[in-house]
Write an enzyme that holds these catalytic residues in place. Structure first.
Site, PDB file in Angstrom:
ATOM      1  N   HIS A   1      -0.545   4.944 -65.087  1.00  0.00           N
ATOM      2  CA  HIS A   1      -1.666   5.668 -64.666  1.00  0.00           C
ATOM      3  C   HIS A   1      -1.875   5.487 -63.250  1.00  0.00           C
ATOM      4  O   HIS A   1      -1.860   6.204 -62.400  1.00  0.00           O
ATOM      5  CB  HIS A   1      -2.890   5.593 -65.436  1.00  0.00           C
ATOM      6  CG  HIS A   1      -3.965   6.424 -65.336  1.00  0.00           C
ATOM      7  ND1 HIS A   1      -3.801   7.748 -65.163  1.00  0.00           N
ATOM      8  CD2 HIS A   1      -5.404   6.106 -64.942  1.00  0.00           C
ATOM      9  CE1 HIS A   1      -5.296   8.181 -64.907  1.00  0.00           C
ATOM     10  NE2 HIS A   1      -5.936   7.215 -64.901  1.00  0.00           N
TER      11      HIS A   1
ATOM     12  N   HIS B   1      -4.042  11.413 -56.706  1.00  0.00           N
ATOM     13  CA  HIS B   1      -4.558  11.524 -58.235  1.00  0.00           C
ATOM     14  C   HIS B   1      -5.020  12.893 -58.484  1.00  0.00           C
ATOM     15  O   HIS B   1      -6.028  13.316 -58.034  1.00  0.00           O
ATOM     16  CB  HIS B   1      -5.685  10.612 -58.245  1.00  0.00           C
ATOM     17  CG  HIS B   1      -6.064  10.329 -60.015  1.00  0.00           C
ATOM     18  ND1 HIS B   1      -5.462  11.262 -60.902  1.00  0.00           N
ATOM     19  CD2 HIS B   1      -6.831   9.324 -60.516  1.00  0.00           C
ATOM     20  CE1 HIS B   1      -6.115  10.811 -62.204  1.00  0.00           C
ATOM     21  NE2 HIS B   1      -6.756   9.798 -61.823  1.00  0.00           N
TER      22      HIS B   1
ATOM     23  N   LYS C   1       1.406   8.164 -58.146  1.00  0.00           N
ATOM     24  CA  LYS C   1       0.181   8.490 -57.419  1.00  0.00           C
ATOM     25  C   LYS C   1       0.065   7.901 -56.288  1.00  0.00           C
ATOM     26  O   LYS C   1      -0.533   8.418 -55.159  1.00  0.00           O
ATOM     27  CB  LYS C   1      -1.230   7.959 -58.455  1.00  0.00           C
ATOM     28  CG  LYS C   1      -1.516   8.683 -59.584  1.00  0.00           C
ATOM     29  CD  LYS C   1      -2.710   8.414 -60.292  1.00  0.00           C
ATOM     30  CE  LYS C   1      -2.943   9.061 -61.203  1.00  0.00           C
ATOM     31  NZ  LYS C   1      -2.128   8.781 -62.476  1.00  0.00           N
TER      32      LYS C   1
ATOM     33  N   PHE D   1     -12.068   8.955 -67.238  1.00  0.00           N
ATOM     34  CA  PHE D   1     -13.518   8.683 -67.358  1.00  0.00           C
ATOM     35  C   PHE D   1     -14.145   9.078 -68.966  1.00  0.00           C
ATOM     36  O   PHE D   1     -13.686   9.928 -69.427  1.00  0.00           O
ATOM     37  CB  PHE D   1     -14.262   9.243 -66.511  1.00  0.00           C
ATOM     38  CG  PHE D   1     -14.272   8.916 -65.045  1.00  0.00           C
ATOM     39  CD1 PHE D   1     -13.505   7.712 -64.745  1.00  0.00           C
ATOM     40  CD2 PHE D   1     -14.850   9.543 -64.124  1.00  0.00           C
ATOM     41  CE1 PHE D   1     -13.574   6.994 -63.442  1.00  0.00           C
ATOM     42  CE2 PHE D   1     -14.886   8.754 -62.753  1.00  0.00           C
ATOM     43  CZ  PHE D   1     -14.057   7.623 -62.366  1.00  0.00           C
TER      44      PHE D   1
ATOM     45  N   GLU E   1      -4.610  -1.929 -66.769  1.00  0.00           N
ATOM     46  CA  GLU E   1      -3.225  -1.155 -67.212  1.00  0.00           C
ATOM     47  C   GLU E   1      -1.990  -2.306 -67.309  1.00  0.00           C
ATOM     48  O   GLU E   1      -1.449  -2.584 -68.293  1.00  0.00           O
ATOM     49  CB  GLU E   1      -2.895  -0.021 -66.399  1.00  0.00           C
ATOM     50  CG  GLU E   1      -1.798   0.632 -66.918  1.00  0.00           C
ATOM     51  CD  GLU E   1      -1.356   1.694 -66.364  1.00  0.00           C
ATOM     52  OE1 GLU E   1      -0.658   2.701 -66.673  1.00  0.00           O
ATOM     53  OE2 GLU E   1      -2.065   2.147 -65.001  1.00  0.00           O
TER      54      GLU E   1
ATOM     55  N   CYS F   1      -9.148  12.343 -66.688  1.00  0.00           N
ATOM     56  CA  CYS F   1      -7.876  12.276 -65.993  1.00  0.00           C
ATOM     57  C   CYS F   1      -6.872  12.250 -67.022  1.00  0.00           C
ATOM     58  O   CYS F   1      -5.737  11.885 -66.674  1.00  0.00           O
ATOM     59  CB  CYS F   1      -8.018  10.908 -65.047  1.00  0.00           C
ATOM     60  SG  CYS F   1      -9.252  11.265 -63.710  1.00  0.00           S
TER      61      CYS F   1
END
Length: 411
Positions: free
Chosen positions: A303, A340, A335, A399, A314, A164
């Site tokens: 994010h 996403h 998002k 990831f 975050e 991502c």
């Protein structure tokens, strides 16, 4: 001496619209692009919603014969790239040297849908019935390769595959190429088309996706009742151009890209490092690279995936980096409206960051209804905010422990 790098063109295909104007208009109005999954029957999965791109016609950008030889993620990349090049007023081979124009487009998964389709054909009909274009239809670098062929860009051609963070890493790495004098123009960003049965099954079985069946409320970053991210598809492309080159040809400039930080968590394959340590280091590196203090940041495009640990860590990382200013700076997750976009997320959000500067508008975090006691920053709840935006910091985490932060500033 390092070169200055500016954004002179943008192009996007998202669940909110098949161009940047419709996407941005809906974004600042707080409209959700999430809807019921239509690509396959969802009876066997608890996940019912996604951010699908609607009514996209690749033949507007690609020869009909070639469309059939490409994956959907490549269609998106070419469409968004041609939009961005047109927006920038670039004609490679005319006002841009082909050997000084490159492409760096990332994808987290590539053409998994095409792979799934051909694997079924292989099992049901045998190896001779597999499409001869199967490999170039699904390998992630083919979007970047195809864009270079379509546009005649003969400079550096690359693809970041960092889950991502792919879109942000691609833009950041392309920024370095121009900054270091190796290209005048880089076509950079991310693309993804992974709303497939196997992708949904994989993410569902690791409990990463929202099982909220209501498309209007499923994606709810920073809200206490968040239960996972909503998968989406699309592409975002920016034109990175050396400042003097852009000025010489009279280009319209959106903003300047000034900072890039990238780190690895070295912690876990899917869970961020505790307290967002890797993300905090990426933000610090980007700030140092740009020569800014935390107090100079006007807006953080987070994010913000709508998952328990990402949103928590975050927020903790922002507090670590920004101190008291963390409670003053606007932080939002787009998002909440787009879903996403995986490897395309950072690129689309980089575009939103540029437009926040240009338009003087901070997009909201929609579906923010129930505050989480652990999350206490200014998440710009539900309604966009009009104000002067001088500097934007945009985060992407993936990831594998990939962290990327980009910084843009008003000229």
């Amino acid at each position: 001496m390092k070169k200055r790098v500016v954004i002179t063109g943008i192009g996007a295909i998202t669940p909110l619209g098949n161009d940047i104007s419709s996407t941005w208009s809906k974004l600042i109005d707080g409209v959700s692009g999430i809807g019921p999954i239509t690509k396959f029957n969802t009876d066997d999965t608890p996940v019912k919603v996604a951010g699908e791109v609607k009514d996209f016609n690749p033949e507007l950008y690609i020869d009909k014969k070639e469309v059939r030889r490409m994956g959907r993620f490549t269609h998106f990349a070419i469409g968004a790239s041609k939009m961005a090049v047109e927006d920038a007023g670039i004609a490679i081979g005319d006002n841009v040297d082909p050997e000084r124009a490159g492409v760096w487009i990332g994808s987290g998964i590539g053409g998994l849908g095409e792979f799934e389709e051909q694997h079924k054909r292989f099992l049901e009909k045998g190896p001779r019935r597999v499409n001869p274009f199967t490999i170039p239809m699904f390998i992630p670098d083919m979007a970047s390769g195809r864009v270079s062929i379509e546009l005649g860009a003969k400079g550096m051609n690359n693809c970041s595959v960092t889950a991502c963070a792919s879109g942000s890493n691609s833009i950041g790495d392309a920024f370095r190429v121009v900054q270091n004098g190796h290209a005048d123009v880089m076509i950079a960003g991310g693309t993804e088309a992974s709303i497939t049965e196997m992708t949904i099954a994989g993410f569902t079985n690791m409990t990463a996706l929202s099982t909220n069946p209501d498309p209007q409320s499923a994606s709810r970053p920073f809200d206490k009742n968040r239960d996972g991210f909503v998968i989406a598809e699309g592409a975002g492309i920016v034109i990175l151009e050396e400042y003097e080159h852009a000025i010489k040809r009279g280009a319209v400039i959106y903003c300047e890209i000034t900072g890039y930080g990238a780190t690895g968590d070295a912690y876990h394959i899917t869970t961020p490092a505790p307290n967002g340590a890797g993300g905090a280091r990426a933000m610090k590196l980007a700030l140092n690279d740009a020569g800014f203090t935390p107090e100079q940041i006007s807006y953080i495009n987070a994010h913000g995936t709508s998952t328990k640990y990402n949103d928590l860590f975050e927020s903790q990382a922002i507090k670590e980096v920004f101190g008291e200013h963390a409670y003053k700076v606007a932080v939002s997750s787009t998002k909440s409206m787009t879903g996403h976009l995986l490897g395309a997320a950072g690129a689309v959000e980089a575009i939103f960051s540029c437009l926040a500067i240009k338009e003087g508008t901070i997009p909201p975090t929609i579906n923010y209804e129930t505050p989480d006691e652990e999350l206490d920053l200014n998440y710009v709840p539900n309604i966009s905010k009009e104000e002067k935006v001088d500097v934007v910091l945009s985060n992407s985490f993936g990831f594998g422990g990939h962290n990327a932060t980009l910084i843009f500033k008003k000229l």
